[in-house]
Design a protein around this motif. Structure first.
Motif, PDB file in Angstrom:
ATOM      1  N   ASP A 140      24.194 -60.000  76.684  1.00  0.00           N
ATOM      2  CA  ASP A 140      24.285 -58.403  77.005  1.00  0.00           C
ATOM      3  C   ASP A 140      22.266 -57.259  77.531  1.00  0.00           C
ATOM      4  N   GLY A 185      29.828 -56.227  72.011  1.00  0.00           N
ATOM      5  CA  GLY A 185      29.958 -56.955  73.176  1.00  0.00           C
ATOM      6  C   GLY A 185      29.672 -59.165  73.030  1.00  0.00           C
ATOM      7  N   GLU A 186      28.691 -59.468  73.173  1.00  0.00           N
ATOM      8  CA  GLU A 186      28.828 -60.779  72.869  1.00  0.00           C
ATOM      9  C   GLU A 186      27.550 -61.335  71.268  1.00  0.00           C
TER      10      GLU A 186
END
Length: 151
Positions: free
Chosen positions: A20, A64-65
């Motif tokens: 990201d 996000g991740e």
């Protein structure tokens, strides 16, 4: 080796965390929002104001991740940093290193909610861009800056 974190001050620089990407400004916004959401969570089926003692509501979360772990009563987190890459405006490419976040917490008695603001992002490169001088710490000190401004 002792890691040296330095404040990131250009909000348009880019962070790459896992897969990201964020501008520094956008990362601060998202992080502030996510921290406040986690801190202001109420147990299922309850209503009313949150007790300000519930610092334990800081917990694992992700943007996000990016998985984040915030610690009770510790506003610089994580202390060892998050693996990331930084692209500074005008640089030749990505620099690999660690990101650390500093946030401030305030309690709004009128609403019974916490507000959180990410006030500082710090970066420590895995490999220094240039060799450090012993004098760098002295040059960064307030005493040195005051001394040079008075001449």
């Amino acid at each position: 080796m002792n890691a040296k974190f330095k404040e990131l001050d250009c909000n348009t620089d880019i962070l790459l965390i896992q897969k990201d990407t964020f501008t520094l400004n956008r990362f601060k916004e998202l992080m502030s929002k996510k921290l406040a959401e986690n801190l202001n969570k109420r147990p299922e089926g309850t209503t009313g104001r949150i007790n300000p003692i519930f610092f334990s509501l800081f917990s694992d979360f992700s943007i996000g991740e990016v998985n984040i772990r915030a610690f009770e009563s510790k506003w610089i987190f994580p202390s060892q940093g998050i693996d990331c890459h930084l692209l500074k405006i005008g640089s030749q490419g990505w620099q690999k290193g660690k990101l650390r976040i500093e946030a401030s917490l305030s309690w709004a008695t009128s609403t019974g909610y916490y507000t959180i603001e990410v006030i500082k992002l710090e970066f420590c490169p895995d490999e220094p861009a240039e060799p450090e001088s012993i004098l760098d710490d002295i040059r960064q000190s307030e005493e040195y800056k005051n001394l040079t401004n008075n001449t």
